[in-house]
Design a protein around this motif. Structure first.
Motif, PDB file in Angstrom:
ATOM      1  N   VAL A  24      20.885 -12.099  -6.312  1.00 21.24           N
ATOM      2  CA  VAL A  24      21.654 -11.734  -5.050  1.00 21.24           C
ATOM      3  C   VAL A  24      23.138 -11.898  -4.804  1.00 21.24           C
ATOM      4  CG1 VAL A  24      21.550 -11.584  -2.393  1.00 21.24           C
ATOM      5  CG2 VAL A  24      19.418 -11.971  -3.668  1.00 21.24           C
ATOM      6  N   ARG A  25      23.639 -10.872  -5.235  1.00 17.46           N
ATOM      7  CA  ARG A  25      25.267 -11.223  -5.184  1.00 17.46           C
ATOM      8  C   ARG A  25      25.711 -11.278  -3.760  1.00 17.46           C
ATOM      9  NH1 ARG A  25      28.250  -8.918  -9.546  1.00 17.46           N
ATOM     10  NH2 ARG A  25      27.012  -7.904 -11.276  1.00 17.46           N
ATOM     11  N   THR A  26      25.284 -10.486  -2.780  1.00 14.42           N
ATOM     12  CA  THR A  26      25.677 -10.563  -1.450  1.00 14.42           C
ATOM     13  C   THR A  26      25.415 -11.946  -0.671  1.00 14.42           C
ATOM     14  OG1 THR A  26      25.355  -8.338  -1.468  1.00 14.42           O
ATOM     15  CG2 THR A  26      25.780  -9.530   0.830  1.00 14.42           C
ATOM     16  N   PRO A  27      26.618 -12.476  -0.298  1.00 10.50           N
ATOM     17  CA  PRO A  27      26.376 -13.835   0.351  1.00 10.50           C
ATOM     18  C   PRO A  27      25.561 -13.514   1.648  1.00 10.50           C
ATOM     19  CG  PRO A  27      28.631 -13.656  -0.017  1.00 10.50           C
ATOM     20  CD  PRO A  27      28.004 -12.276  -0.554  1.00 10.50           C
ATOM     21  N   SER A  28      24.653 -14.356   1.926  1.00  9.05           N
ATOM     22  CA  SER A  28      23.729 -14.417   3.286  1.00  9.05           C
ATOM     23  C   SER A  28      24.832 -14.778   4.405  1.00  9.05           C
ATOM     24  CB  SER A  28      22.863 -15.436   3.250  1.00  9.05           C
ATOM     25  OG  SER A  28      21.932 -15.291   2.480  1.00  9.05           O
ATOM     26  N   ALA A  29      24.294 -13.963   5.642  1.00  8.35           N
ATOM     27  CA  ALA A  29      25.159 -13.917   6.977  1.00  8.35           C
ATOM     28  C   ALA A  29      25.074 -15.452   7.254  1.00  8.35           C
ATOM     29  CB  ALA A  29      24.385 -12.962   7.850  1.00  8.35           C
ATOM     30  N   PRO A  30      26.375 -15.759   8.078  1.00  9.90           N
ATOM     31  CA  PRO A  30      26.339 -17.187   8.616  1.00  9.90           C
ATOM     32  C   PRO A  30      25.282 -17.344   9.473  1.00  9.90           C
ATOM     33  CG  PRO A  30      28.470 -16.090   8.803  1.00  9.90           C
ATOM     34  CD  PRO A  30      27.388 -14.985   8.589  1.00  9.90           C
ATOM     35  N   THR A  31      24.425 -16.755  10.137  1.00 10.45           N
ATOM     36  CA  THR A  31      23.654 -16.932  10.865  1.00 10.45           C
ATOM     37  C   THR A  31      22.066 -16.867  10.384  1.00 10.45           C
ATOM     38  OG1 THR A  31      23.388 -14.634  11.675  1.00 10.45           O
ATOM     39  CG2 THR A  31      24.638 -16.115  13.189  1.00 10.45           C
ATOM     40  N   ALA A  32      22.223 -16.741   8.876  1.00 12.77           N
ATOM     41  CA  ALA A  32      20.724 -16.548   8.211  1.00 12.77           C
ATOM     42  C   ALA A  32      19.809 -17.966   8.437  1.00 12.77           C
ATOM     43  CB  ALA A  32      21.244 -16.188   6.725  1.00 12.77           C
ATOM     44  N   TRP A  33      18.557 -17.383   8.638  1.00 14.53           N
ATOM     45  CA  TRP A  33      17.696 -18.642   8.911  1.00 14.53           C
ATOM     46  C   TRP A  33      18.072 -19.481   9.774  1.00 14.53           C
ATOM     47  CZ3 TRP A  33      14.439 -16.924   5.481  1.00 14.53           C
ATOM     48  CH2 TRP A  33      14.677 -16.190   4.244  1.00 14.53           C
ATOM     49  N   GLY A  34      18.756 -19.105  11.046  1.00 13.78           N
ATOM     50  CA  GLY A  34      19.202 -19.813  12.213  1.00 13.78           C
ATOM     51  C   GLY A  34      20.521 -20.426  11.954  1.00 13.78           C
ATOM     52  N   GLY A  35      21.183 -20.308  11.076  1.00 19.29           N
ATOM     53  CA  GLY A  35      22.249 -20.863  10.777  1.00 19.29           C
ATOM     54  C   GLY A  35      22.406 -22.385  10.326  1.00 19.29           C
ATOM     55  N   PRO A  36      23.493 -23.100   9.988  1.00 22.76           N
ATOM     56  CA  PRO A  36      23.463 -24.142   9.362  1.00 22.76           C
ATOM     57  C   PRO A  36      22.977 -25.423  10.395  1.00 22.76           C
ATOM     58  CG  PRO A  36      25.434 -23.301   9.249  1.00 22.76           C
ATOM     59  CD  PRO A  36      24.739 -22.363   9.967  1.00 22.76           C
ATOM     60  N   ARG A  37      22.043 -26.154   9.533  1.00 26.73           N
ATOM     61  CA  ARG A  37      21.523 -27.412  10.198  1.00 26.73           C
ATOM     62  C   ARG A  37      22.296 -28.492  10.460  1.00 26.73           C
ATOM     63  NH1 ARG A  37      17.478 -25.112  12.834  1.00 26.73           N
ATOM     64  NH2 ARG A  37      16.418 -27.272  12.917  1.00 26.73           N
ATOM     65  N   THR A  38      22.843 -28.782  11.674  1.00 27.83           N
ATOM     66  CA  THR A  38      23.897 -29.839  11.893  1.00 27.83           C
ATOM     67  C   THR A  38      23.148 -30.994  12.047  1.00 27.83           C
ATOM     68  OG1 THR A  38      23.469 -29.712  14.148  1.00 27.83           O
ATOM     69  CG2 THR A  38      24.998 -28.097  13.315  1.00 27.83           C
ATOM     70  N   LEU A  65      14.677 -11.478   7.134  1.00 37.50           N
ATOM     71  CA  LEU A  65      15.429 -10.826   7.897  1.00 37.50           C
ATOM     72  C   LEU A  65      16.833 -10.318   7.269  1.00 37.50           C
ATOM     73  CD1 LEU A  65      14.768 -12.835  10.867  1.00 37.50           C
ATOM     74  CD2 LEU A  65      13.404 -11.090  10.193  1.00 37.50           C
ATOM     75  N   PRO A  66      17.506  -9.200   8.049  1.00 32.40           N
ATOM     76  CA  PRO A  66      18.765  -8.874   7.569  1.00 32.40           C
ATOM     77  C   PRO A  66      19.815  -9.687   7.652  1.00 32.40           C
ATOM     78  CG  PRO A  66      18.032  -7.064   9.097  1.00 32.40           C
ATOM     79  CD  PRO A  66      16.829  -8.633   8.999  1.00 32.40           C
ATOM     80  N   GLY A  67      20.428  -9.796   6.489  1.00 30.37           N
ATOM     81  CA  GLY A  67      21.586 -10.799   6.308  1.00 30.37           C
ATOM     82  C   GLY A  67      20.961 -12.018   5.512  1.00 30.37           C
ATOM     83  N   GLU A  68      19.543 -12.061   5.100  1.00 29.11           N
ATOM     84  CA  GLU A  68      19.291 -13.129   4.503  1.00 29.11           C
ATOM     85  C   GLU A  68      19.077 -12.909   3.028  1.00 29.11           C
ATOM     86  OE1 GLU A  68      17.135 -15.285   8.349  1.00 29.11           O
ATOM     87  OE2 GLU A  68      15.914 -14.350   6.981  1.00 29.11           O
ATOM     88  N   ARG A  69      19.602 -13.334   2.066  1.00 26.14           N
ATOM     89  CA  ARG A  69      19.307 -13.043   0.744  1.00 26.14           C
ATOM     90  C   ARG A  69      19.511 -11.813   0.300  1.00 26.14           C
ATOM     91  NH1 ARG A  69      15.155 -13.614  -1.547  1.00 26.14           N
ATOM     92  NH2 ARG A  69      16.178 -13.978  -3.366  1.00 26.14           N
ATOM     93  N   GLY A  70      20.547 -10.999   0.882  1.00 21.93           N
ATOM     94  CA  GLY A  70      20.810  -9.668   0.728  1.00 21.93           C
ATOM     95  C   GLY A  70      19.968  -8.615   1.464  1.00 21.93           C
ATOM     96  N   ALA A  71      19.002  -9.004   2.160  1.00 19.58           N
ATOM     97  CA  ALA A  71      18.168  -8.017   2.921  1.00 19.58           C
ATOM     98  C   ALA A  71      19.042  -7.253   3.821  1.00 19.58           C
ATOM     99  CB  ALA A  71      17.052  -8.682   3.573  1.00 19.58           C
ATOM    100  N   THR A  72      18.651  -5.972   3.991  1.00 19.92           N
ATOM    101  CA  THR A  72      19.209  -5.110   5.000  1.00 19.92           C
ATOM    102  C   THR A  72      18.296  -4.693   5.974  1.00 19.92           C
ATOM    103  OG1 THR A  72      18.760  -2.970   3.539  1.00 19.92           O
ATOM    104  CG2 THR A  72      20.800  -4.244   3.274  1.00 19.92           C
ATOM    105  N   GLU A  73      16.982  -4.935   5.893  1.00 19.43           N
ATOM    106  CA  GLU A  73      16.044  -4.598   6.994  1.00 19.43           C
ATOM    107  C   GLU A  73      14.843  -5.886   6.574  1.00 19.43           C
ATOM    108  OE1 GLU A  73      13.518  -1.165   6.463  1.00 19.43           O
ATOM    109  OE2 GLU A  73      13.833  -1.107   4.403  1.00 19.43           O
ATOM    110  N   PRO A  74      14.142  -6.020   7.744  1.00 27.89           N
ATOM    111  CA  PRO A  74      12.991  -6.982   7.467  1.00 27.89           C
ATOM    112  C   PRO A  74      12.148  -6.479   6.136  1.00 27.89           C
ATOM    113  CG  PRO A  74      13.043  -6.494   9.878  1.00 27.89           C
ATOM    114  CD  PRO A  74      14.050  -5.441   8.954  1.00 27.89           C
ATOM    115  N   ARG A  75      11.677  -7.451   5.397  1.00 33.41           N
ATOM    116  CA  ARG A  75      10.901  -7.522   4.180  1.00 33.41           C
ATOM    117  C   ARG A  75      10.029  -8.524   4.130  1.00 33.41           C
ATOM    118  NH1 ARG A  75      16.025  -7.889  -0.181  1.00 33.41           N
ATOM    119  NH2 ARG A  75      16.205 -10.345  -0.038  1.00 33.41           N
TER     120      ARG A  75
END
Length: 715
Positions: A32-46, A216-226
């Motif tokens: 997957v060349r495209t970086p995931s969205a900042p909010t992917a998987w609920g965002g970074p764990r703090t 979900l979209p924005g996770e590992r290059g997904a553009t729609e749920p899969r």
């Protein structure tokens, strides 16, 4: 009341959402060349959240081992949360054990092709009564019996039964959850690969119905749920959501049980059995072992930022000598990985040493739980100490790359096997623990080539003819041997990237990668983006990724020629005092000899290669493959050195040096930083013929043959 014939007023009640079919991830999904969205998987764990991970699923399992039949009967309550913005009417479950039910599975179909070159594990012959499988007896939702059927997300054979679709009685609304109650029967195979039994030993892995991952979209290059729910391929491993496990395991009372997670109290008697209770949150898999006669050694480990960890090694009596080395390598790994990547967040680590003839159960990883190996497995050909340490470190290391970062091992095995191999070798390098060619076995034959850990990796990386990009998925590969380069070629490429970025910068980047993406399933694009950002050298990172991760570039830079000749006065005509004067060849030769004689008298102790005239040295370099930044070092007769960089795209180049002394030799990559260069023997040349290297290799080979012949005489 509306007038007759007037249109009815629109209803204010929202129409119920109609579930739409959610597609599968591509059967050929890979890097997957495209970086995931900042909010992917609920965002970074703090670290301030209620749980370490964003738990998507929970499993409550009660299972009983039939020790005679090596079978497990289980009841499972699976609760899954729909993270998407739409209702879900069907879910998909992995039934991994069905890979071993017969030769028609995707696993065995691929085995016949990919393992043909012999470079693979998991190729043992299955005899009568040794197959394994999992039967899904029933599935219920709120008391309603559900229908299910086998599906083939990767277009595998119809005889593959490793993925099922379960149609729900009621759709799961967006953001809602569903609880499924199911019963299953798992028959373990004779251990072929990763899971199974031998004798009374049982490694119970990939043994329960496990839900696929809805990306979900924005996770590992997904553009729609899969649905990411691949079949069990021969070379692939696994991918699953984080969640929690509450598991009760019943086994004969004389059996020792070890498992993922924390044991809850002492096992409870139940007739001739004992029931063991284990729980663990924020993991994505559960495995266990059960066998009689196993012993235990344990210790505790403490480190800033981590809880106190109970470290345990379970081992059979015949391998008692391995227990302490495995324990030490595990605690050393806890320290190294915590210091160089990030804190270890769990309270347990359990390592299992498999018994004799169960070697295929060794070298496997699960969260907080792994199988090591035993020294006799290697005694015939290598250093037992080195490989026992390496296997332990490697399987523990998976707890970070496969476990905590939880990359998709189906589609991007490089992010687990490759990065883990690289980090393991960094640890061994820091320990100054060289590879096995420097052991007494090879010394017996008179062969002692130096073999650092990364030098060993480049030897096995197939650098001359790479068949597949490092970022390729696990199954679309030429062969199992080529798949094996996921380990060695990734380690080699990352070694070279580290040399270009600097060790400290590389470590800082990986710490950031871990801090940002643990518990979040990163893709290759996320790794590249982190390395580029932290290093501040995106072009360097991009070059390495394009050449090796996304491509199959080959590197072979070489010196094709070196000459070093005196720059002598030349015969001919010249203008002197306004008149053209001719210098004949004979006069010129006489003048040269006079200058040489005078210089020798003035410099009686001069080194060979020096004289009254300067020397012109020309070095020709050739690039037979991808461009990498090179350093050319030229050494001269007076031991002086000139270096020049060759970091452009030219296929060949000539470098000219004019100095008072003759050149002695030229060498590319003098500091030996570029391990991706598949042939290091052509990196250097001498002006005068030097047969030392040839002689050394010839004498070493002769010594090896002589040692082998001597050994044969004694048999």
């Amino acid at each position: 009341m509306p007038q007759a014939g007037a249109p009815a007023a629109a209803s204010t009640a929202a129409a119920p959402a109609v579930p739409t079919e959610i597609p599968f991830a591509s059967p050929h999904a890979a890097f997957v060349r495209t970086p995931s969205a900042p909010t992917a998987w609920g965002g970074p764990r703090t670290g301030s959240e209620a749980t370490l991970s964003d738990r998507v699923v929970s499993y409550r399992i009660q299972a009983k081992l039939d020790a005679e039949k090596h079978a497990v009967d289980g009841q499972q309550q699976l609760t899954w949360r729909n993270r998407s913005d739409r209702p879900v009417s069907a879910v998909f479950l992995h039934l991994y054990l069905n890979a071993f039910e017969g030769e028609g599975s995707t696993f065995f179909t691929e085995r016949g092709v990919l393992a043909a070159d012999g470079g693979s594990r998991g190729t043992g012959k299955v005899k009568k009564g040794e197959w394994g499988y999992i039967d899904l007896n029933h599935v219920e939702q709120d008391g309603a019996t559900l229908k299910w059927r086998y599906v083939h997300p990767d277009n595998g054979p119809a005889t593959d039964h490793t993925v099922v679709r379960v149609d729900l009685a009621q759709p799961v609304p967006a953001g809602g959850s569903v609880t499924l109650d199911m019963a299953f029967h798992s028959q373990l195979p004779r251990v072929i690969e990763r899971t199974g039994y031998f004798g009374k030993f049982n490694l119970v892995a990939q043994w329960f119905p496990k839900i696929g991952v809805l990306e979900l979209p924005g996770e590992r290059g997904a553009t729609e749920p899969r649905w990411n729910v691949h079949e069990f391929h021969f070379n692939s491993e696994f991918y699953a959501d984080f969640g929690e496990f509450d598991v009760r395991l019943t086994a004969p009372k004389d059996y020792v049980v070890g498992a993922v997670g924390e044991q809850q109290g002492e096992p409870v008697p139940d007739g001739n059995d004992l029931t063991w209770h284990f729980t663990q949150g924020d993991v994505h898999d559960f495995a266990w072992m059960a066998a009689p006669g196993f012993k235990t050694v344990e210790t505790t480990w403490a480190h800033p930022g981590s809880p106190t960890v109970k470290v345990k090694v379970l081992y059979p009596e015949e391998y008692a000598g391995d227990a302490q080395p495995v324990l030490k390598a595990t605690t050393d790994s806890l320290t190294y990985f915590s210091n160089t990547l990030g804190p270890y967040p769990y309270k347990t680590v359990t390592a299992v040493v498999p018994p004799f003839n169960a070697g295929e159960a060794g070298g496997m990883e699960y969260p907080t739980f792994f199988t090591a190996d035993h020294v006799q497995h290697y005694q015939a050909h290598t250093s037992t100490e080195w490989l026992l340490d390496f296997v332990t470190i490697h399987e523990f290391g998976h707890g970070y790359f496969y476990g905590l970062l939880a990359s998709n091992e189906f589609e991007e095995p490089m992010l687990d096997e490759g990065l883990n191999e690289y980090w393991d070798q960094r640890m061994l390098r820091d320990r100054k623990q060289d590879m096995w060619f420097t052991t007494p076995f090879w010394k017996f034959f008179g062969v002692e080539p130096p073999m650092g850990v990364f030098a060993f990796e480049r030897m096995t990386a197939m650098l001359s003819h790479p068949g597949d990009p490092l970022g390729q998925n696990a199954w679309d590969r030429l062969s199992s041997a080529q798949y094996g380069t996921v380990y060695s070629r990734t380690a080699t490429a990352m070694h070279d990237l580290e040399e270009r970025l600097g060790k400290d910068v590389t470590e800082k980047a990986f710490k950031q990668y871990y801090a940002t993406w643990h518990f979040r399933h990163p893709g290759i694009g996320d790794l590249q983006a982190t390395l580029a950002e932290v290093s501040g050298k995106p072009e360097v990172v991009a070059q390495v990724f394009e050449q090796f991760v996304y491509g199959t570039e080959r590197v072979d830079d070489q010196i094709t020629d070196i000459t070093s000749e005196e720059v002598l006065p030349l015969a001919g005509t010249t203008v002197k005092d306004g008149k053209r004067v001719e210098l004949t060849s004979d006069d010129n030769d006489d003048a040269i000899e006079k200058q040489r004689d005078a210089w020798k008298k003035a410099h009686p102790d001069a080194k060979e290669g020096t004289g009254p005239f300067p020397f012109k040295t020309t070095v020709t370099v050739w690039r037979d493959g991808a461009a990498v930044a090179q350093v050319l070092k030229v050494t001269f007769a007076d031991d002086s050195v000139e270096t020049v960089r060759w970091d452009d795209q030219r296929r060949w180049a000539r470098f000219v040096f004019t100095k008072p002394v003759k050149a002695a030799s030229a060498e590319l990559d003098p500091e030996q930083k570029i391990y991706t260069d598949h042939n290091k023997l052509n990196d250097s040349r001498t002006v005068e013929a030097n047969h030392a290297a040839t002689g050394r290799w010839t004498s070493d080979f002769a010594a090896l043959l002589q040692g082998i012949y001597s050994l044969l005489v004694t048999l």
